[in-house]
Motif scaffolding. Structure first.
Motif: not given
Length: 214
Positions: A93-100, A107-113, A115-119
């Motif tokens: 697993m990937t840890s820690p997890v990016q949360t919101i 838009r805030q969720a999109w920018l965070k994705m 930034e961290h290059e996640i889906n």
């Protein structure tokens, strides 16, 4: 162990009742046997007509020594590849997890994705209880600049794994159900990590070094 979480709480509901199974149904056993009745008995009778086995001859055969048997077994085992260890969710697993928070907007969720290059992001409550998932595709469906809150768009039901869940079980979920990520949650409902389809693909690519993961 795998479970369903709904609004952050474990529910006792079978996976098939909530998520459409996209796997191909297993083949059923043929109704009629290929062997005709009595065929095995017929072969046995024929064999007795061709061969006569002397019971005394069996007793006269030399016994294989324990040393010879051991040497043969060691030679046979030497040519076999080592079995691949079965990994658990906690190992990949990937840890820690990016949360919101559900109060944030898309838009805030999109920018965070970005930034961290996640889906995907795990949507969590104030006490860090995992409530669900928001994916990149869901945001794109509404617009990456949308100010709609995550609370009205995220997936409130999700399949989760325990840290000790074995990887073949998790892989089966990705094959059979339309999910892109499985959060890893312990017995106290604490978010420990996340496993995505991409994680499994990377694992397959690096399978030559899988022993070091166990």
């Amino acid at each position: 162990m795998l479970a369903i979480y709904d609004h952050g709480y474990r529910i006792q509901t079978p996976l098939r009742s909530l998520f459409q199974d996209r796997s191909v149904e297993g083949l059923t056993e043929p109704k009629h046997s290929r062997h005709t009745p009595g065929s095995e008995e017929h072969l046995t009778d024929d064999a007795e007509n061709f061969f006569h086995i002397d019971p005394e001859a069996r007793r006269k055969q030399p016994a294989v020594s324990k040393d010879a048997g051991k040497a043969y077994e060691e030679t046979r085992q030497a040519g076999k590849p080592k079995p691949i260890p079965i990994l658990s969710a906690s190992k990949v697993m990937t840890s820690p997890v990016q949360t919101i928070s559900p109060e944030n907007n898309l838009r805030q969720a999109w920018l965070k994705m970005e930034e961290h290059e996640i889906n995907q992001l795990v949507v969590v409550a104030d006490e860090d209880r995992a409530l669900g998932l928001i994916t990149r595709q869901e945001i794109m469906d509404h617009g990456t600049d949308s100010t709609v809150t995550i609370a009205v768009t995220f997936q409130k039901r999700m399949i989760v794994a325990a840290p000790e869940t074995e990887l073949p079980q998790i892989a089966t979920i990705f094959v059979n159900y339309p999910v892109t990520a499985i959060p890893v949650i312990d017995a106290k409902d604490r978010l420990q990590g996340i496993i995505t389809r991409s994680d499994l693909i990377r694992l397959l690519i690096n399978s030559a070094h899988i022993e070091s993961w166990a």
